[in-house]
Every structure is written in structure tokens, then in C-alpha cells.
Design a protein around this motif. Structure first.
Motif, PDB file in Angstrom:
ATOM      1  N   GLY A  24       0.867  -1.139   0.028  1.00 56.58           N
ATOM      2  CA  GLY A  24       0.012   0.076  -0.108  1.00 56.58           C
ATOM      3  C   GLY A  24       1.055   1.186  -0.020  1.00 56.58           C
ATOM      4  O   GLY A  24       2.181   1.236  -0.176  1.00 56.58           O
ATOM      5  N   ASP A  44       3.698  -3.189  -4.445  1.00 59.49           N
ATOM      6  CA  ASP A  44       2.165  -3.233  -4.368  1.00 59.49           C
ATOM      7  C   ASP A  44       1.872  -3.176  -5.915  1.00 59.49           C
ATOM      8  O   ASP A  44       2.574  -3.128  -6.907  1.00 59.49           O
ATOM      9  CB  ASP A  44       1.877  -1.851  -4.114  1.00 59.49           C
ATOM     10  CG  ASP A  44       0.271  -1.974  -3.455  1.00 59.49           C
ATOM     11  OD1 ASP A  44      -0.038  -2.414  -2.471  1.00 59.49           O
ATOM     12  OD2 ASP A  44      -0.386  -1.486  -4.179  1.00 59.49           O
ATOM     13  N   TYR A  45       0.684  -3.756  -6.138  1.00 62.72           N
ATOM     14  CA  TYR A  45      -0.220  -3.723  -7.450  1.00 62.72           C
ATOM     15  C   TYR A  45      -0.517  -2.432  -7.868  1.00 62.72           C
ATOM     16  O   TYR A  45      -0.266  -2.344  -9.199  1.00 62.72           O
ATOM     17  CB  TYR A  45      -1.305  -4.569  -7.112  1.00 62.72           C
ATOM     18  CG  TYR A  45      -2.298  -4.689  -8.331  1.00 62.72           C
ATOM     19  CD1 TYR A  45      -1.885  -5.491  -9.494  1.00 62.72           C
ATOM     20  CD2 TYR A  45      -3.501  -4.034  -8.334  1.00 62.72           C
ATOM     21  CE1 TYR A  45      -2.687  -5.527 -10.606  1.00 62.72           C
ATOM     22  CE2 TYR A  45      -4.346  -4.347  -9.402  1.00 62.72           C
ATOM     23  CZ  TYR A  45      -3.894  -4.991 -10.620  1.00 62.72           C
ATOM     24  OH  TYR A  45      -4.661  -5.178 -11.589  1.00 62.72           O
ATOM     25  N   ARG A  46      -0.621  -1.266  -7.189  1.00 65.91           N
ATOM     26  CA  ARG A  46      -1.103  -0.222  -7.719  1.00 65.91           C
ATOM     27  C   ARG A  46       0.174   0.700  -8.048  1.00 65.91           C
ATOM     28  O   ARG A  46       0.830   1.200  -6.968  1.00 65.91           O
ATOM     29  CB  ARG A  46      -2.160   0.486  -6.905  1.00 65.91           C
ATOM     30  CG  ARG A  46      -3.498  -0.237  -6.878  1.00 65.91           C
ATOM     31  CD  ARG A  46      -4.581   0.241  -6.111  1.00 65.91           C
ATOM     32  NE  ARG A  46      -5.541  -0.856  -5.852  1.00 65.91           N
ATOM     33  CZ  ARG A  46      -6.554  -0.930  -6.825  1.00 65.91           C
ATOM     34  NH1 ARG A  46      -6.661  -0.450  -8.007  1.00 65.91           N
ATOM     35  NH2 ARG A  46      -7.417  -1.962  -6.543  1.00 65.91           N
ATOM     36  N   ASN A  49       0.230   3.736  -5.392  1.00 65.80           N
ATOM     37  CA  ASN A  49       0.870   2.999  -4.156  1.00 65.80           C
ATOM     38  C   ASN A  49       2.408   3.184  -4.091  1.00 65.80           C
ATOM     39  O   ASN A  49       3.113   3.574  -3.391  1.00 65.80           O
ATOM     40  CB  ASN A  49       0.439   1.923  -3.589  1.00 65.80           C
ATOM     41  CG  ASN A  49      -1.064   1.910  -3.098  1.00 65.80           C
ATOM     42  OD1 ASN A  49      -1.578   3.093  -2.872  1.00 65.80           O
ATOM     43  ND2 ASN A  49      -1.872   0.727  -3.054  1.00 65.80           N
ATOM     44  N   CYS A  89       4.099  -5.146  -8.289  1.00 69.24           N
ATOM     45  CA  CYS A  89       3.857  -6.611  -7.926  1.00 69.24           C
ATOM     46  C   CYS A  89       2.425  -7.066  -8.182  1.00 69.24           C
ATOM     47  O   CYS A  89       1.317  -6.214  -7.875  1.00 69.24           O
ATOM     48  CB  CYS A  89       4.127  -6.945  -6.491  1.00 69.24           C
ATOM     49  SG  CYS A  89       3.364  -8.337  -5.842  1.00 69.24           S
ATOM     50  N   ALA A 116      -7.331  -8.899  -0.388  1.00 65.62           N
ATOM     51  CA  ALA A 116      -7.568  -7.978  -1.288  1.00 65.62           C
ATOM     52  C   ALA A 116      -7.444  -8.437  -2.915  1.00 65.62           C
ATOM     53  O   ALA A 116      -8.129  -7.927  -3.652  1.00 65.62           O
ATOM     54  CB  ALA A 116      -7.054  -6.481  -1.167  1.00 65.62           C
TER      55      ALA A 116
HETATM   56  C1  LIG Z   1      -5.860  -3.296   2.477  1.00 64.74           C
HETATM   57  S1  LIG Z   1      -4.411  -2.708   1.314  1.00 64.74           S
HETATM   58  C2  LIG Z   1      -3.367  -3.233   2.651  1.00 64.74           C
HETATM   59  C3  LIG Z   1      -2.304  -2.111   2.675  1.00 64.74           C
HETATM   60  C4  LIG Z   1      -1.132  -2.442   3.642  1.00 64.74           C
HETATM   61  N1  LIG Z   1      -0.622  -3.685   3.564  1.00 64.74           N
HETATM   62  C5  LIG Z   1      -1.762  -2.301   5.074  1.00 64.74           C
HETATM   63  O1  LIG Z   1      -1.779  -3.316   5.985  1.00 64.74           O
HETATM   64  O2  LIG Z   1      -2.434  -1.605   5.419  1.00 64.74           O
HETATM   65  C6  LIG Z   1      -4.555  -4.064   0.306  1.00 64.74           C
HETATM   66  C7  LIG Z   1      -3.182  -3.989  -0.510  1.00 64.74           C
HETATM   67  O3  LIG Z   1      -3.278  -4.917  -1.491  1.00 64.74           O
HETATM   68  C8  LIG Z   1      -2.666  -4.373  -2.851  1.00 64.74           C
HETATM   69  N2  LIG Z   1      -3.386  -5.278  -3.893  1.00 64.74           N
HETATM   70  C9  LIG Z   1      -4.387  -5.826  -4.149  1.00 64.74           C
HETATM   71  N3  LIG Z   1      -4.542  -6.609  -5.233  1.00 64.74           N
HETATM   72  C10 LIG Z   1      -3.065  -6.937  -5.532  1.00 64.74           C
HETATM   73  C11 LIG Z   1      -2.450  -7.865  -6.339  1.00 64.74           C
HETATM   74  N4  LIG Z   1      -3.008  -8.478  -7.120  1.00 64.74           N
HETATM   75  N5  LIG Z   1      -1.138  -7.942  -5.818  1.00 64.74           N
HETATM   76  C12 LIG Z   1      -0.297  -7.274  -5.085  1.00 64.74           C
HETATM   77  N6  LIG Z   1      -0.921  -6.495  -4.246  1.00 64.74           N
HETATM   78  C13 LIG Z   1      -2.400  -6.265  -4.416  1.00 64.74           C
HETATM   79  C14 LIG Z   1      -3.518  -3.211  -2.840  1.00 64.74           C
HETATM   80  O4  LIG Z   1      -2.931  -2.226  -3.960  1.00 64.74           O
HETATM   81  C15 LIG Z   1      -3.204  -2.638  -1.509  1.00 64.74           C
HETATM   82  O5  LIG Z   1      -2.388  -1.813  -1.399  1.00 64.74           O
END
Ligand SMILES: C[S@@+](CC[C@H](N)C(=O)[O-])C[C@H]1O[C@@H](n2cnc3c(N)ncnc32)[C@H](O)[C@@H]1O
Length: 208
Positions: A24, A44-46, A49, A89, A116
Motif C-alpha cells: 500500500g 504493491d499492485y497499484r 501506491n 507486484c 484484497a
Molecule cells: C487493504 S490494503 C493493505 C495495505 C497495507 N499492507 C496495510 O496493511 O495497510 C491492500 C493492498 O493490496 C494491494 N493489492 C491488491 N491486489 C493485489 C495484487 N493482485 N497483487 C499485489 N498487491 C495487491 C492493494 O494495492 C493494496 O495496497
């Protein structure tokens, strides 16, 4: 995705490398590990972020941990020295980091990310979790989260006799009925800490 454990690390001592998946735009989850690891890779995916983390690393952004911490400037400086790279990622890809090849990594940390990324309960390992959570908000946008129940987790992880319970406040989860922190120690799946009891207003609860 990450390499195999480095033989250079000793239990309890300083370790070489940690990979954080789904970081994130925030750093709270890395404040603890940065005391024991020499190098951290965030991912992170986005793109946004990743960019936010890069901006923070370049000192172009005010960080907001959400909490008041003692010696905050020092903690930030330590952490930014130890985060060596921020990578794109995607856990849905067989090679989540695309063409990037990581050096051997001692540990992999992921917080609130797998749920997520996943849309069903197949092939999922949950590391930490807000139970009953169906969405989370990054104001004003709403993102979906797979709803998990305690019974499912106990069965999936084959945990029957839980020896340690601990109540610990994590951040508020808008749609969660219960917040759970699960720590599974190497070699002893019964040494787990579960947290229950955070109840948001009824209007924010997930529908079953
Ligand atoms: C609820 S946030 C959690 C962020 C942080 N790790 C925390 O504990 O607050 C979920 C995170 O998962 C990432 N995410 C969602 N799909 C993903 C994917 N396919 N591969 C990697 N990360 C992903 C989102 O971009 C986001 O930053």
C-alpha cells in the motif's frame, strides 16, 4: 516469488532481507521489521501506491503514520535507509514481480493484502485479517475484500487448540465485525494470537 531463505541469517539475530507484499502507500507494517532486517523490498499492485512510497523515500512527501510515535523523524530515517526498492507486484501473475529477480529473502510479510487480491477461497494463505470485512475505504473510494469467517480460518489452518489470546488494537476496519491478528510461529502452528472484539457501528458491518 521471493528467493529461498538466506543461510546467512541466524534465528533471533539480524537478518538480511525482507519482502513486503501489498505494502500500500503506508509504512507502519515495516517499522518493526526495520529493526531486524538489513534490507526491505516493498511492493504493491497499484502504481500510485508504489509512487507514494517512492516519493516518501525521496523525502518529497509528509508521511502520516496515523499515530504519534516517539522519535518519529529518527524512525522514518532508519526505515527509509533500509527500504532498498519499491517494486510493482501482481499476485495474480505466476511471476508476480515480472522480470525482477530478487536476491534470497529471509522473510515475507503481507498485511491485509491477500484478501484484497483474491476473489475466492481457493489457494489462499491468510496472514492477518479483519474478520467479516467485505470492503475497505480509501476515501472516497471503496475497495472489495473477500469476507472470511473464523470457522473457515481455523479449519483451513488446522488450528484447534489455541493457546494464546491477545487483544491488540489495529487500525479501524470500516466493514469488519471482528479484527483478528494471527501469528503463526515457525514449527508450532498452535502458538497463535487471535484478537477479537472490535465492533464497529451496525451500519458499517458486513452483510453475511
Ligand atoms: C487493504 S490494503 C493493505 C495495505 C497495507 N499492507 C496495510 O496493511 O495497510 C491492500 C493492498 O493490496 C494491494 N493489492 C491488491 N491486489 C493485489 C495484487 N493482485 N497483487 C499485489 N498487491 C495487491 C492493494 O494495492 C493494496 O495496497
Amino acid at each position: 516469488m521471493a528467493g529461498s531463505p538466506s543461510t546467512a541469517s541466524e534465528p533471533g539475530g539480524v537478518k538480511n532481507a525482507l519482502m513486503n507484499v501489498g505494502s500500500g502507500p503506508i509504512i507502519y507494517q515495516l517499522l518493526g521489521p526495520c529493526k531486524i532486517f538489513k534490507e526491505i523490498t516493498a511492493s504493491d499492485y497499484r502504481d500510485w501506491n508504489c509512487q507514494e512510497l517512492q516519493n516518501w523515500l525521496k523525502n518529497e512527501l509528509e508521511s502520516d503514520s496515523g499515530v504519534e510515535l516517539e522519535n518519529w523523524a529518527e524512525k522514518e530515517a532508519n526505515l527509509s535507509r533500509i527500504i532498498k526498492q519499491v517494486l510493482k507486484c501482481d499476485l495474480h501473475k505466476s511471476n508476480s514481480l515480472d522480470t525482477v529477480i530478487l536476491l534470497p529473502t529471509d522473510s515475507l510479510v503481507s498485511s491485509l493484502c491477500l484478501e484484497a487480491a483474491c476473489k475466492d477461497l481457493k489457494r489462499q494463505l491468510v496472514l492477518s485479517r479483519a474478520l467479516g470485512c467485505s470492503f475497505y475505504m480509501i476515501d472516497p473510494k471503496r475497495f472489495s475484500s473477500l469476507v472470511l469467517r473464523e470457522e473457515f480460518l481455523r479449519e483451513a489452518l488446522s488450528i484447534r487448540d489455541i493457546t494464546g489470546w491477545r487483544h491488540l488494537s489495529l487500525r479501524k476496519q470500516p466493514s469488519a465485525t471482528t479484527v483478528l491478528l494471527l501469528i503463526s510461529f515457525h514449527g508450532d502452528p498452535h502458538l497463535c494470537h487471535w484478537e477479537t472484539g472490535l465492533r464497529p457501528p451496525a451500519s458499517h458491518r458486513a452483510t453475511p
